[in-house]
Design a protein around this motif. Structure first.
Motif, short mmCIF file in Angstrom:
data_model
loop_
_atom_site.label_atom_id
_atom_site.label_comp_id
_atom_site.label_asym_id
_atom_site.label_seq_id
_atom_site.Cartn_x
_atom_site.Cartn_y
_atom_site.Cartn_z
N PRO A 53 0.81 -1.23 0.00
CA PRO A 53 0.00 0.00 0.00
C PRO A 53 0.83 1.27 0.00
O PRO A 53 0.50 2.23 -0.71
N ALA A 183 -5.61 2.37 -3.08
CA ALA A 183 -6.23 3.07 -1.96
C ALA A 183 -7.56 2.41 -1.61
O ALA A 183 -7.91 2.26 -0.43
N PHE A 184 -8.29 1.99 -2.66
CA PHE A 184 -9.56 1.29 -2.45
C PHE A 184 -9.34 -0.12 -1.92
O PHE A 184 -9.94 -0.53 -0.91
N GLY A 187 -7.76 -0.07 1.55
CA GLY A 187 -8.72 0.52 2.48
C GLY A 187 -9.77 -0.49 2.89
O GLY A 187 -10.12 -0.60 4.07
N VAL A 192 -4.17 0.97 7.63
CA VAL A 192 -4.23 2.32 8.21
C VAL A 192 -3.18 3.18 7.51
O VAL A 192 -1.98 3.09 7.79
N PHE A 193 -3.63 4.04 6.60
CA PHE A 193 -2.71 4.84 5.80
C PHE A 193 -2.09 6.00 6.59
O PHE A 193 -0.98 6.42 6.29
N HIS A 194 -2.81 6.53 7.59
CA HIS A 194 -2.37 7.80 8.18
C HIS A 194 -1.04 7.67 8.92
O HIS A 194 -0.30 8.66 9.03
#
Length: 252
Positions: A53, A183-184, A187, A192-194
């Motif tokens: 990711p 991203a989809f 997600g 957890v991208f943040h």
């Protein structure tokens, strides 16, 4: 300050930002290879669950910047044929994505890279709208597993062009949309991208600079000798991943 970019150590974060600039420049100048080199390097220092990711978002920025800078050379018809496959591949990946055992991801990436460098080549019959759509679906699905499917996409794109600029522009646009789907996909999978967002933004910014410099070299670079050296470097990194992945599978 560098430690705040991601859960990794500060010097590692700095190294990844600098590598993003270099690999973006490489892809802009040579047309292919930067994303594969970047994921191989990232796999040495980054948790397997974050590797694809984070790499996908960085490559989204790198390829998006290159597509914007070369948009006038873009083959919109080929891109239109590729995009429906991207959507289908992303939906399949979101449905089938599972957590792989430790070590399997590294071995998958190493095998893909070695085949791309030294295998007999990908099928040359992927011409026409149907073949392009199928290539979009297959490579988008595989991209959620091995991360760097650029060589496979490039093998399809290369059959349509003899000139480098249309090839670079169309390849960059196809890869932009392919990486956008991650991203989809991740997600949906709960990534957890943040926690990695500052590092991703720094790598994307560095990638824009690298892309600008690489495009300036595009007309000047002779890549025959470089290609041999580059494949040799990728092979060494892939062998390192085989060792690392085998160790993790064995519980070392």
């Amino acid at each position: 300050m560098l430690e705040a970019l991601s859960p990794l150590a500060g010097p590692v974060n700095l190294g990844l930002v600098l590598l993003s600039a270099f690999t973006s420049g490489l892809s802009a100048a040579v047309g292919i290879g930067g994303g594969t080199l970047l994921i191989l390097a990232m796999a040495q220092v980054m948790p397997a669950t974050a590797l694809i990711p984070v790499h996908g978002m960085v490559q989204l920025g790198s390829n998006g910047g290159r597509a914007l800078m070369t948009w006038r050379y873009l083959d919109r018809g080929l891109l239109a044929a590729f995009l429906p496959g991207v959507v289908l591949g992303a939906l399949a990946a979101a449905w089938l994505l599972v957590r792989l055992p430790a070590g399997v991801l590294e071995l998958c990436i190493a095998a893909f890279v070695l085949y791309s460098c030294w295998g007999p080549g990908w099928p040359r019959g992927l011409l026409g709208r149907g073949g392009t759509l199928l290539a979009g679906a297959l490579t988008t699905f595989l991209s959620s597993l091995v991360g760097a499917t650029g060589p496979l996409v490039a093998a399809v794109i290369k059959q349509h062009f003899s000139e480098r600029l249309p090839r670079v522009a169309t390849f960059a646009a196809c890869m932009t949309f392919q990486h956008l789907t991650k991203a989809f996909v991740f997600g949906v999978a709960g990534f957890v991208f943040h926690a990695w967002l500052p590092l991703m933004l720094a790598m994307v910014a560095a990638g824009f600079l690298g892309t600008w410099l690489g495009l300036r070299l595009l007309h000047r670079l002779s890549d025959r000798r470089f290609d041999t050296l580059f494949k040799g470097g990728l092979t060494l990194l892939a062998l390192r991943l085989i060792w690392l992945g085998a160790g993790r599978l064995g519980g070392a």
